[in-house]
Write an enzyme that holds these catalytic residues in place. Structure first.
Site, PDB file in Angstrom:
ATOM      1  N   HIS A   1       0.826  -1.204   0.000  1.00  0.00           N
ATOM      2  CA  HIS A   1       0.000   0.000   0.000  1.00  0.00           C
ATOM      3  C   HIS A   1       0.865   1.260   0.000  1.00  0.00           C
ATOM      4  O   HIS A   1       0.663   2.170  -0.816  1.00  0.00           O
ATOM      5  CB  HIS A   1      -0.901  -0.015   1.234  1.00  0.00           C
ATOM      6  CG  HIS A   1      -1.780   1.191   1.368  1.00  0.00           C
ATOM      7  ND1 HIS A   1      -3.084   1.210   0.942  1.00  0.00           N
ATOM      8  CD2 HIS A   1      -1.528   2.420   1.889  1.00  0.00           C
ATOM      9  CE1 HIS A   1      -3.609   2.416   1.189  1.00  0.00           C
ATOM     10  NE2 HIS A   1      -2.673   3.157   1.775  1.00  0.00           N
ATOM     11  N   GLU A   2       1.847   1.320   0.878  1.00  0.00           N
ATOM     12  CA  GLU A   2       2.671   2.530   0.996  1.00  0.00           C
ATOM     13  C   GLU A   2       3.592   2.720  -0.207  1.00  0.00           C
ATOM     14  O   GLU A   2       3.770   3.849  -0.687  1.00  0.00           O
ATOM     15  CB  GLU A   2       3.480   2.485   2.293  1.00  0.00           C
ATOM     16  CG  GLU A   2       2.627   2.550   3.546  1.00  0.00           C
ATOM     17  CD  GLU A   2       1.726   3.780   3.566  1.00  0.00           C
ATOM     18  OE1 GLU A   2       2.196   4.876   3.228  1.00  0.00           O
ATOM     19  OE2 GLU A   2       0.539   3.628   3.899  1.00  0.00           O
TER      20      GLU A   2
ATOM     21  N   HIS B   1       1.744   4.327  -3.039  1.00  0.00           N
ATOM     22  CA  HIS B   1       1.622   5.788  -2.996  1.00  0.00           C
ATOM     23  C   HIS B   1       2.774   6.450  -3.741  1.00  0.00           C
ATOM     24  O   HIS B   1       2.580   7.409  -4.498  1.00  0.00           O
ATOM     25  CB  HIS B   1       1.619   6.268  -1.539  1.00  0.00           C
ATOM     26  CG  HIS B   1       0.294   6.190  -0.858  1.00  0.00           C
ATOM     27  ND1 HIS B   1      -0.871   6.706  -1.388  1.00  0.00           N
ATOM     28  CD2 HIS B   1      -0.059   5.658   0.343  1.00  0.00           C
ATOM     29  CE1 HIS B   1      -1.872   6.504  -0.562  1.00  0.00           C
ATOM     30  NE2 HIS B   1      -1.410   5.865   0.500  1.00  0.00           N
TER      31      HIS B   1
ATOM     32  N   GLU C   1      -6.033   6.815  -1.673  1.00  0.00           N
ATOM     33  CA  GLU C   1      -5.945   5.686  -0.748  1.00  0.00           C
ATOM     34  C   GLU C   1      -6.540   4.428  -1.380  1.00  0.00           C
ATOM     35  O   GLU C   1      -5.984   3.333  -1.247  1.00  0.00           O
ATOM     36  CB  GLU C   1      -6.677   6.015   0.560  1.00  0.00           C
ATOM     37  CG  GLU C   1      -6.001   7.074   1.407  1.00  0.00           C
ATOM     38  CD  GLU C   1      -4.657   6.630   1.974  1.00  0.00           C
ATOM     39  OE1 GLU C   1      -4.333   5.434   1.864  1.00  0.00           O
ATOM     40  OE2 GLU C   1      -3.944   7.486   2.514  1.00  0.00           O
TER      41      GLU C   1
END
Length: 269
Positions: A137-138, A141, A197
């Site tokens: 997920h990070e 980004h 997100e």
């Protein structure tokens, strides 16, 4: 003066069209006007400062897990981008994965690939697969250019507002372009909008699957994260995230494709 404003509007529209970036994994388009090299340099400075003010854990089993899982996801991303002929997109990344001794339930990845995982999130990740949900997920980004997008949104909001609000002089216009948004830019590196997100959820799901981690571990992880919320104050990691029901539905929607990536990576299911 109206003619000048129209020309300015056309110029802004032209720049926006040229600066529109397509995510090669999700297909989402975003506006990224800022210079990536400048953002990366700013992120590196902030990362060094963060590490200097924290206790970095090294050599432990948990620290090695952060390194290993992060590298597997990074390598999966490199393979994917190379396979579609877009390896140049990753040329400016210099990856680094650090575990910080901090009870906060949080993790982040700055533009350019600088990653920090707080030890407080590890009881919730529970396993390498859970950690892969977080890191996927990070890392997403950063790969999706969400920092650039957020900064660009701030630039357009200020510039467009001035143009639409009234006729402006050349000096005022120059002042708008020269505004750096030091506070907004700093927040943009770590705070994202709901659409970003959700994209990081989708992209992260695919990346962890490409790296050989079962994407079906994502739902249990996010359930544990929700359970960690106390009162009306969720963990920092969830502070700008989508509604839990929205996240669950979105993950289910993307799961079949994620499982295809998982099977292709020699996953068991």
């Amino acid at each position: 003066m109206n003619k000048i404003n129209k020309l300015l509007g056309i110029s802004v529209l032209s720049v926006m069209m040229v600066a529109c970036t397509t995510n090669p994994i999700t297909g989402r388009k975003s506006l990224q006007l800022a210079n990536n090299q400048e953002i990366t340099a700013m992120a590196l400075q902030q990362y060094k400062q963060a590490l200097s003010q924290a206790k970095v854990i090294s050599g432990t089993t948990q620290a090695k897990s952060v390194q290993n899982v992060g590298l597997r996801i990074k390598n999966a991303a490199n393979n994917y981008y190379r396979g579609i002929g877009r390896e140049a997109d990753l040329a400016g990344y210099n990856w680094e994965f650090n575990l910080l001794n901090d009870k906060q339930i949080n993790a982040w990845c700055m533009p350019g690939g600088k990653v920090a995982v707080y030890s407080g999130i590890l009881p919730i990740t529970k396993s390498d697969a859970g950690l892969a949900v977080v890191l996927g997920h990070e890392i997403s980004h950063a790969l999706a250019g969400h920092g650039n997008e957020r900064i660009s949104q701030g630039m357009i909001a200020e510039y467009g507002g001035a143009i639409l609000g009234s006729t402006i002089s050349n000096g005022q216009l120059a002042a708008i372009f020269q505004q750096a948004y030091p506070i907004g830019a700093q927040v943009a590196l770590l705070k994202y909008g709901r659409s970003q997100e959700l994209e990081a959820d989708e992209m992260g799901l695919y990346l962890m699957a490409m790296a050989g981690y079962d994407p079906q571990e994502a739902q249990p992880f996010w359930q544990r994260m929700e359970a960690a919320s106390t009162g009306n104050r969720p963990p920092e990691f969830l502070s700008t995230h989508p509604n839990p029901d929205t996240r669950r539905a979105d993950l289910e929607k993307h799961m079949p494709k994620a499982l295809e990536y998982y099977r292709a990576s020699s996953g068991k299911r």
